[in-house]
Design an enzyme around this catalytic site. Sequence first.
Site, PDB file in Angstrom:
ATOM      1  N   HIS A  19      35.307  47.529  40.791  1.00 41.01           N
ATOM      2  CA  HIS A  19      34.963  46.630  41.889  1.00 41.01           C
ATOM      3  C   HIS A  19      33.589  46.983  42.449  1.00 41.01           C
ATOM      4  CE1 HIS A  19      35.556  44.278  45.625  1.00 41.01           C
ATOM      5  NE2 HIS A  19      34.969  45.315  46.202  1.00 41.01           N
ATOM      6  N   GLU A  20      33.335  48.266  42.649  1.00 35.21           N
ATOM      7  CA  GLU A  20      32.054  48.683  43.221  1.00 35.21           C
ATOM      8  C   GLU A  20      30.898  48.431  42.254  1.00 35.21           C
ATOM      9  OE1 GLU A  20      31.821  49.363  46.310  1.00 35.21           O
ATOM     10  OE2 GLU A  20      33.979  49.327  46.595  1.00 35.21           O
TER      11      GLU A  20
ATOM     12  N   HIS B  92      29.785  44.847  42.307  1.00 34.31           N
ATOM     13  CA  HIS B  92      28.844  44.502  43.376  1.00 34.31           C
ATOM     14  C   HIS B  92      27.404  44.653  42.888  1.00 34.31           C
ATOM     15  CE1 HIS B  92      31.332  43.633  46.812  1.00 34.31           C
ATOM     16  NE2 HIS B  92      31.958  44.792  46.763  1.00 34.31           N
TER      17      HIS B  92
ATOM     18  N   GLU C 287      33.043  39.933  48.189  1.00 28.88           N
ATOM     19  CA  GLU C 287      34.186  40.788  47.908  1.00 28.88           C
ATOM     20  C   GLU C 287      35.113  40.151  46.874  1.00 28.88           C
ATOM     21  OE1 GLU C 287      34.961  43.832  48.806  1.00 28.88           O
ATOM     22  OE2 GLU C 287      33.082  44.033  49.899  1.00 28.88           O
TER      23      GLU C 287
END
Length: 267
Positions: free
Chosen positions: A126-127, A130, A189
């Site tokens: 997920h990070e 980004h 997100e």
Amino acid sequence: MKMKSLICGCLLALSLTGCDTHASPTGRGQTLLYSEQDMQQLGRASFSQMKQSLTINRNPVLNAYVDCIAGRIIAALPGERQPWEVVLFDSPQVNAFALPGGYIGVYTSMLRVANTPDELAAVISHEVAHVLSNHGNEQASRADIKGMGLKLVDLALDLGEVENRQMCMAALGLGAEVGISLPFGREQETEADIIGLELMARAGFNPKAAISLWQNMARASQGEPLELLSTHPSHDSRIEELAAQIPKVEGAYREASRRQLRPCRLR
């Protein structure tokens, strides 16, 4: 009438923050003011500062575990691979992050919530998503544009000698925050969830672990702000969206599972 025109013009300047000049990996329009080189320099400087200000965990077992998971995710990244630096920080904060330029930070307390390799892979993917989606550039660009628009409104109020000027500015600032920054934060997100899910599946981690991760996060949290005023989707919304996306990446997970991937175990 002149004053009204000035304010309308300034509010129009604020609305221009929605201009789309680039497309994210999911096709969403983005405004990006900074170059890739600019963001890489910012990422390098930020990571260097964090390594100086935070305690780095030196436990070889924990570091090997985090490096194994991050390494498989990095190997699954599309396109040309750049070297990534992975650091485990001692912190009571349940968090992790990735920065432009190839930097990943994981806080030790995250290991108490992400209980399995697959769950930690969901966090790291997920990070990294980004970064792949230029979200840092997008947020910095929108903050700059919003700040420029608010300065114009302040000037218009000053020229018009409007009463209760500070109250007006506060109201306009809240409107810009809720109407511009926070909705895009929530979209970012969700976008990182979608891209991260595919990334962890390609790395051979079970995408269903993203759901159990957020169930753990929900249990660990002491309540949360209203979704309307939060940069993150609510836990329930996030889990629902992830569940809808999982069938789309199960094929990539099955294909990756056939390969001889390095197992990641916390011994």
